[in-house]
Design a protein around this motif. Structure first.
Motif, PDB file in Angstrom:
ATOM      1  N   CYS A 269      13.474  32.830  89.762  1.00  0.00           N
ATOM      2  CA  CYS A 269      13.734  31.568  90.461  1.00  0.00           C
ATOM      3  C   CYS A 269      14.657  31.802  91.648  1.00  0.00           C
ATOM      4  CB  CYS A 269      14.335  30.543  89.520  1.00  0.00           C
ATOM      5  SG  CYS A 269      14.711  28.958  90.321  1.00  0.00           S
ATOM      6  N   GLY A 270      15.811  32.510  91.440  1.00  0.00           N
ATOM      7  CA  GLY A 270      16.756  32.771  92.523  1.00  0.00           C
ATOM      8  C   GLY A 270      17.291  31.508  93.126  1.00  0.00           C
TER       9      GLY A 270
ATOM     10  N   TYR B  67      16.745  23.822  85.181  1.00  0.00           N
ATOM     11  CA  TYR B  67      15.594  24.504  85.779  1.00  0.00           C
ATOM     12  C   TYR B  67      14.307  24.026  85.120  1.00  0.00           C
ATOM     13  CZ  TYR B  67      19.159  27.723  87.520  1.00  0.00           C
ATOM     14  OH  TYR B  67      20.260  28.256  88.125  1.00  0.00           O
ATOM     15  N   ALA B  68      13.245  23.927  85.946  1.00  0.00           N
ATOM     16  CA  ALA B  68      11.890  23.662  85.472  1.00  0.00           C
ATOM     17  C   ALA B  68      10.924  24.321  86.450  1.00  0.00           C
ATOM     18  CB  ALA B  68      11.632  22.161  85.375  1.00  0.00           C
TER      19      ALA B  68
ATOM     20  N   SER C 129      14.393  30.039  81.209  1.00  0.00           N
ATOM     21  CA  SER C 129      15.809  30.266  80.903  1.00  0.00           C
ATOM     22  C   SER C 129      16.657  29.283  81.695  1.00  0.00           C
ATOM     23  CB  SER C 129      16.209  31.699  81.244  1.00  0.00           C
ATOM     24  OG  SER C 129      17.617  31.846  81.137  1.00  0.00           O
ATOM     25  N   GLN C 130      17.562  28.568  80.987  1.00  0.00           N
ATOM     26  CA  GLN C 130      18.494  27.665  81.659  1.00  0.00           C
ATOM     27  C   GLN C 130      19.744  28.404  82.119  1.00  0.00           C
ATOM     28  OE1 GLN C 130      17.707  24.550  82.499  1.00  0.00           O
ATOM     29  NE2 GLN C 130      15.690  24.998  81.574  1.00  0.00           N
ATOM     30  N   GLU C 131      19.794  29.719  81.870  1.00  0.00           N
ATOM     31  CA  GLU C 131      20.892  30.542  82.381  1.00  0.00           C
ATOM     32  C   GLU C 131      20.541  31.087  83.774  1.00  0.00           C
ATOM     33  OE1 GLU C 131      23.832  30.978  81.027  1.00  0.00           O
ATOM     34  OE2 GLU C 131      23.381  29.821  79.218  1.00  0.00           O
ATOM     35  N   THR C 132      19.288  31.578  83.932  1.00  0.00           N
ATOM     36  CA  THR C 132      18.883  32.214  85.193  1.00  0.00           C
ATOM     37  C   THR C 132      17.873  31.401  85.968  1.00  0.00           C
ATOM     38  OG1 THR C 132      17.082  33.411  84.116  1.00  0.00           O
ATOM     39  CG2 THR C 132      19.257  34.469  84.139  1.00  0.00           C
ATOM     40  N   GLY C 133      17.144  30.505  85.282  1.00  0.00           N
ATOM     41  CA  GLY C 133      16.081  29.751  85.938  1.00  0.00           C
ATOM     42  C   GLY C 133      14.748  30.463  85.933  1.00  0.00           C
ATOM     43  N   ASN C 134      14.692  31.708  85.435  1.00  0.00           N
ATOM     44  CA  ASN C 134      13.452  32.500  85.487  1.00  0.00           C
ATOM     45  C   ASN C 134      12.439  31.966  84.479  1.00  0.00           C
ATOM     46  OD1 ASN C 134      14.753  34.045  87.377  1.00  0.00           O
ATOM     47  ND2 ASN C 134      15.376  35.633  85.908  1.00  0.00           N
ATOM     48  N   LEU C 135      11.135  32.166  84.820  1.00  0.00           N
ATOM     49  CA  LEU C 135      10.035  31.794  83.940  1.00  0.00           C
ATOM     50  C   LEU C 135       9.479  33.067  83.306  1.00  0.00           C
ATOM     51  CD1 LEU C 135       7.794  29.962  82.791  1.00  0.00           C
ATOM     52  CD2 LEU C 135       6.561  30.272  84.952  1.00  0.00           C
ATOM     53  N   TYR C 136       9.367  33.052  81.965  1.00  0.00           N
ATOM     54  CA  TYR C 136       8.889  34.216  81.223  1.00  0.00           C
ATOM     55  C   TYR C 136       7.605  33.823  80.500  1.00  0.00           C
ATOM     56  CZ  TYR C 136      13.669  35.820  81.977  1.00  0.00           C
ATOM     57  OH  TYR C 136      14.853  36.190  82.540  1.00  0.00           O
ATOM     58  N   ILE C 137       6.558  34.683  80.684  1.00  0.00           N
ATOM     59  CA  ILE C 137       5.301  34.502  79.959  1.00  0.00           C
ATOM     60  C   ILE C 137       5.111  35.754  79.108  1.00  0.00           C
ATOM     61  CG2 ILE C 137       2.816  34.127  80.121  1.00  0.00           C
ATOM     62  CD1 ILE C 137       3.237  32.798  82.796  1.00  0.00           C
ATOM     63  N   ALA C 138       5.150  35.563  77.777  1.00  0.00           N
ATOM     64  CA  ALA C 138       5.115  36.722  76.870  1.00  0.00           C
ATOM     65  C   ALA C 138       3.803  37.484  76.992  1.00  0.00           C
ATOM     66  CB  ALA C 138       5.319  36.254  75.431  1.00  0.00           C
TER      67      ALA C 138
ATOM     68  N   TYR D  23       3.154  28.935  91.042  1.00  0.00           N
ATOM     69  CA  TYR D  23       4.317  28.517  90.263  1.00  0.00           C
ATOM     70  C   TYR D  23       5.475  28.221  91.225  1.00  0.00           C
ATOM     71  CZ  TYR D  23       1.907  30.042  86.043  1.00  0.00           C
ATOM     72  OH  TYR D  23       1.017  30.179  85.018  1.00  0.00           O
ATOM     73  N   THR D  24       6.120  27.051  91.004  1.00  0.00           N
ATOM     74  CA  THR D  24       7.230  26.641  91.864  1.00  0.00           C
ATOM     75  C   THR D  24       8.438  26.312  91.004  1.00  0.00           C
ATOM     76  OG1 THR D  24       5.666  25.686  93.459  1.00  0.00           O
ATOM     77  CG2 THR D  24       7.984  24.973  93.599  1.00  0.00           C
ATOM     78  N   CYS D  25       9.584  26.928  91.329  1.00  0.00           N
ATOM     79  CA  CYS D  25      10.827  26.687  90.591  1.00  0.00           C
ATOM     80  C   CYS D  25      11.475  25.394  91.101  1.00  0.00           C
ATOM     81  CB  CYS D  25      11.794  27.855  90.769  1.00  0.00           C
ATOM     82  SG  CYS D  25      13.354  27.635  89.869  1.00  0.00           S
ATOM     83  N   VAL D  26      11.840  24.500  90.170  1.00  0.00           N
ATOM     84  CA  VAL D  26      12.487  23.228  90.493  1.00  0.00           C
ATOM     85  C   VAL D  26      13.919  23.284  89.965  1.00  0.00           C
ATOM     86  CG1 VAL D  26      12.424  20.726  90.263  1.00  0.00           C
ATOM     87  CG2 VAL D  26      10.285  22.051  90.287  1.00  0.00           C
TER      88      VAL D  26
END
Length: 1029
Positions: free
Chosen positions: A144-145, A155-156, A175-184, A194-197
């Motif tokens: 997200c950065g 983050y969403a 993650s609500q710590e970094t904002g990153n999106l993880y797909i296992a 994908y857009t970070c909000v």
């Protein structure tokens, strides 16, 4: 000049103390709190609250980062009622730590620190992001950065277009710590943009990052691989008490890993902990010290597992356990303050005086949270603050130190006007003027200065102590107090009284339960003083109202306080103390009361051994209550006994020194419990607690059934009956009966077993059994131990046959309207079978059914009977049967009979009586029968003495009668008609009173109820007919 200055300062200070409810140093009502100000707020003002009270009214100033805020130099700052108002706040200039400082003439105090921060969220700098290319089945992270910001973020991620947001599950995690999106594990459905909000929770501003395209590579599908943890909570997570702790953990892998949580120390995760949808977040509510410890996140799939570990530590901001409080101290005295606070880590302490750090000096000692100041001067007065802090917070506790400097003043603490003391005693006359610093003391007796000696001492606090007081010590005493601010004095009198002495003290006594005694307590005392007697029993004051049933004050003189104890019980044994008190002395005398009574209950009654008829018991003696135990008695109880029963024992008489005995004469196979009662010369004591319940052993049965009998029953039956043997006499389990019988005159017995202990009847059936045959019968008993004996032999007859012939010559005649007589002839003996015990007459009205017929039975050879209580003028049908124990025989032919008409219902009227020459003449009107009534055949005259119950009757066919009766008695007379249908209705009772003259007259209207007495004397009666019917 210096003394004058000090006096002026003192005078001013005393004026301030004149009303200490109004004059005081600054006290915070409201202190500033941390503020986060949104930079884009339309308000454009920040307010830091501060409200202070004090008298004089405090002045307020503020500090920013330790430097005073200059209100005059910056127009943006203003102070409104103590609060700091910042217009057009500037992030660069105004960010920092603020404190409110309040000052008046009593000192200065500072508030807690409050931080002002600015919340903002800038836009993302980059406008485009590179395409991310992955293989299907591969794990993936999109960064997200977030842009520059201040304040908490949420983050969403948007998938393709708004409002389609990525839904988190076990495969996708934000993650609500970094904002990153993880797909296992990436699937074909994940392809897209994908857009970070990012949302600032303070400003509610929301910004969107540049979209990141995600495409699938075409070089094959990713194979399975073990989990790789990409989101991991730190190795150490410090959390405050009461907060909510969130730990994140997520892993990439194929197949999609499962996430689980555990504590590494083996303890259970708190029940209050919650796991989010994907289990990627562990949330612990209301965090406490016991929740701290090592936690592990375990990611696992079929290819393996991976573990992330971290330590959750507990911290707490300082919290006051003990605060300082405002204190007044006399000049030249000392003060000690101590403040204590909890916290983790442990707080450190520092002190402020009037807002400035207080450093240790010669008179000032500071150790941890303790402050001690010795030899206090006016300069030490002011506002003091204890500060407790650790790296997580700082707290303040404020207190005002007031220094008192005043000359001696007795206005509120005058010497006691009159002090009483007994001769030979000791006395302390208090002298406590208000003074600061502490004064020096001088005492006078009368006008003479009092010199200290071995009896007279001036104590450190100024009080005068005199020991071994004599009459000569009486007089006027003056205390003089002096310090360098002045001198004052106060005077009081000392009065010496004669001492109180116990002349007749209570004495120890030895009594028996139920007796009443008086414990004396008589004294000599100074009669000018009031005296009070109190009694205590075993250390507790006797309440004469509550315990008036047993305790009473007696004596009647002011010098006597005797105690009467009535109807003494064991509980009254103990120590009695008489206390005598006057205003000058107090003394007491004691006595012991020993109460002898019946023994207490024996203890620990135990069944040591038990057989079929005996039980060996042992026990411990209870209290003898001061009279030796002379005898023990053993009692027993069973489920079959009524209450407790005495038993026979060996030895027969159990003396008071014997604590074992054998109970004899018990019944086998019965559950017993025992208790022991002790006795002494005074009486029988309470019984012990019951022993345990024990059952005696089994034995052969000894008691045989009683009242063996029988007979009756149906054809071809021999009925044998007996009384059951009570359970307590059966001697064992498996109890039953052996029934033996044989034809009379034969030798061999037939036997059968009846296995039920409750059985009381046996029926032998045999078609060849002759009717009404004579049998010899006996009944025996048995149980698990074997067979017992038989009952005595008795004779029983087998069942007989019903009579087989009907009675003949049945005849019935009506005797009256309610009675008929029936007669018949018995069947001929040579033609009838079956013994005849009597006859049964059945009768029913013509309008009734035969099956509802009533029955009358005769016993024996009677061949006639009367049937009563029938209805008049009614047709009845009758039939007769013979009967015996087997039943009734055939019925005779039915005969008919009609009852006679009912007797007249009209009683005789117009009854008149006359007396003449020892005779009474009665006359009455003739009774006419109705059509449905029997004709009158005559009249019955019934008479008796008023005091007697037996009645005499005469009959006449006329309407008058002449009676020769003595005149010395009252008579009761009735008249009624009679007919073939029976007696008619009776007249009212006529009372003929005792005759006092030769001639008298009366009528039926003078009737009265009569009373009965003994038998009447013989009466001569002569009858003379007046008229015929």
């Amino acid at each position: 000049m210096r003394l004058l200055w000090e006096l002026l300062v003192l005078q001013s200070f005393m004026l301030c103390l004149a009303d200490d409810n109004m004059l005081h140093g600054p006290i915070f009502i409201q202190e500033p709190n941390n503020v986060i100000f949104p930079l884009d707020s339309e308000e454009r003002k920040v307010k830091l609250n501060c409200e202070v009270k004090g008298n004089p009214k405090p002045t307020i100033r503020w500090r920013l980062n330790g430097t005073d805020v200059d209100i005059g130099m910056d127009y943006r700052y203003s102070i409104v009622e103590g609060s700091l108002l910042i217009n057009n706040p500037n992030k660069t200039q105004d960010t920092g730590t603020y404190q409110c400082i309040a000052t008046n003439s009593f000192g200065t105090t500072v508030s807690r620190e409050a931080k002002l921060q600015f919340a903002y969220l800038e836009n993302f700098k980059t406008r485009t992001r590179s395409t991310v290319s992955v293989r299907q089945g591969q794990g993936m992270v999109l960064l997200c950065g977030p842009p520059p910001h201040s304040g908490e973020l949420i983050y969403a991620w948007i998938f393709n277009e708004y409002p389609s947001f990525v839904q988190q599950d076990n495969r996708r995690f934000v993650s609500q710590e970094t904002g990153n999106l993880y797909i296992a594990k990436v699937e074909t459905s994940d392809v897209g943009n994908y857009t970070c909000v990012v949302t600032n929770t303070v400003t509610n501003n929301k910004v969107l990052g540049p979209p990141t395209p995600l495409i699938l590579r075409n070089d094959g599908v990713m194979g399975e691989y073990e989990p790789k943890i990409e989101v991991q909570f730190p190795e150490t997570v410090s959390s405050a008490k009461g907060t909510t702790v969130k730990l994140e953990c997520f892993a990439l892998g194929n197949p999609v890993p499962t996430i689980s949580w555990r504590r590494a120390d083996g303890k259970q995760i708190p029940r209050k902990a919650r796991r989010h949808k994907s289990s990627g977040v562990l949330e612990i509510l209301n965090f406490q010290q016991e929740d701290a410890g090592p936690y592990e996140c375990v990611a696992e799939n079929v290819r393996g597992k991976n573990v992330a570990r971290g330590q959750l530590t507990f911290y707490a901001q300082p919290n006051w356990i003990q605060k300082t409080s405002d204190t007044r101290v006399a000049i030249e005295e000392s003060i000690f303050w101590e403040c204590k606070a909890s916290g983790r880590p442990k707080p450190s302490y520092s002190w402020l005086k009037d807002g400035e750090p207080l450093m240790p000096q010669d008179r000032i000692q500071i150790e941890h949270g303790a402050l001690r100041i010795t030899n206090i001067s006016l300069a030490d007065a002011g506002m003091y603050q204890c500060i407790a802090e650790n790296r997580h917070g700082t707290i303040f506790s404020s207190a005002e130190l007031s220094v008192i400097a005043v000359g001696p003043d007795f206005s509120k603490t005058l010497l006691k006007k009159v002090t009483l003391v007994k001769a030979g005693g000791e006395v302390t006359i208090e002298c406590k003027p208000k003074a600061s610093p502490r004064p020096t003391y001088t005492w006078k007796k009368g006008r003479e200065i009092l010199r200290e000696n071995e009896r007279i001492t001036v104590l450190e606090d100024g009080s005068l102590r005199i020991v071994n007081v004599t009459k000569s010590d009486a007089g006027s005493y003056t205390c003089i107090a002096t310090n360098h601010f002045g001198t004052a004095s106060s005077t009081g009198s000392l009065v010496v009284k004669d001492p109180t002495r116990v002349m007749v003290p209570p004495f120890s006594m030895d009594v028996t339960v139920g007796e009443s005694i008086v414990l004396p307590c008589q004294v000599s005392h100074d009669h000018s003083l009031d005296i009070m007697f109190t009694w205590s029993f075993n250390g507790h004051l006797i309440d004469f109202e509550k315990d008036g049933d047993h305790f009473e004050r007696v004596g009647g003189q002011d010098s006597a306080g005797d105690l009467m104890i009535r109807s003494i019980q064991l509980k009254h044994a103990g120590k009695y103390v008489c206390t005598v008190q006057t205003s000058v002395d107090k003394l007491s005398a004691a006595a012991d009361l020993i109460v002898r009574g019946p023994p207490g209950p024996p203890e620990a009654v135990t069944i040591d051994e038990i057989t079929d008829t005996t039980a060996q018991l042992s026990w411990r003696p209870g209290a003898d209550n001061h009279s030796p135990i002379t005898m023990y008695v053993i009692q027993t109880r069973t489920p079959f006994s009524v209450g407790w029963q005495a038993v026979n024992t060996v030895p027969e008489i159990i003396d008071g020194r014997t604590f074992t005995a054998t109970v004899v004469g018990l019944n086998p196979w019965v559950e017993y419990e025992f208790r022991v009662v002790a006795a002494n010369l005074i009486g029988i004591g309470e019984p012990s607690r019951p022993s345990e319940k024990r059952r005696t052993e089994e034995a052969l049965p000894e008691v045989t059934p009683a009242n063996v009998s029988g007979g009756g029953g149906s054809k071809s039956e021999l009925v044998i009956t007996w009384e059951t043997v009570p359970e307590e006499l059966q001697n064992g389990g498996g109890f039953g009966y052996v029934v033996a019988f044989r034809p009379f005159g034969t030798v061999s017995w037939m036997q059968t077993v009846v296995a039920s202990p409750d059985a009381s009847r046996y029926v032998f059936r045999n078609e060849s059994l002759p009717p009404f045959s004579r049998y010899e019968v006996k009944v025996g008993v048995y149980n698990n131990k074997g067979e017992g004996s038989f009952s005595p032999v008795t004779v029983v007859y087998s069942a007989e046959e019903e009579p087989n012939r009907a009675p003949t010559s049945v005849f019935a005649r009506s005797l009256s309207a309610s009675d008929i007589e029936v007669s018949w002839a018995p069947p001929r003996e040579n033609q009838s079978k079956g013994r005849i015990q009597g006859y049964e007459v059945r009768y029913w009205k013509h309008d009734e059914k035969e099956e509802n017929a009533k029955k009358v039975r005769t016993i024996g050879n009677w061949t006639s009977t009367k049937i009563a209580n029938l209805r008049g003028s009614a047709l009845y049908h009758l039939a007769v049967k013979a009967y015996n124990t087997a039943g009734t025989g055939p019925s005779s032919a039915t005969v008919n009979v009609t009852t006679k008409k009912p007797p007249p219902s009209q009683p005789p009227g117009n009854i008149i009586w006359n007396s003449s020459d020892s005779k009474i003449i009665l006359t009455w009107d003739q009774v006419k029968a109705l059509d449905n009534e029997s004709e009158v055949r005559g009249y019955k005259v019934l008479y008796r003495w008023n005091r007697q119950s037996s009645t005499s009757v005469i009959e006449t066919n006329k309407t008058s009668v002449e009676l020769s009766l003595p005149f010395d008695e009252d008579y009761i007379i009735e008249i009624k008609p009679f007919s073939d249908g029976g007696d008619g209705s009776s007249s009212e009772q006529i009372r003929i009173p005792k005759i006092t003259n030769a001639y008298a007259r009366g009528s039926g209207s003078s009737t009265s109820n009569a009373c009965t007495l003994s038998a009447i004397s013989t009466i001569m009666i002569s009858l003379t007919a007046r008229s015929s019917l």
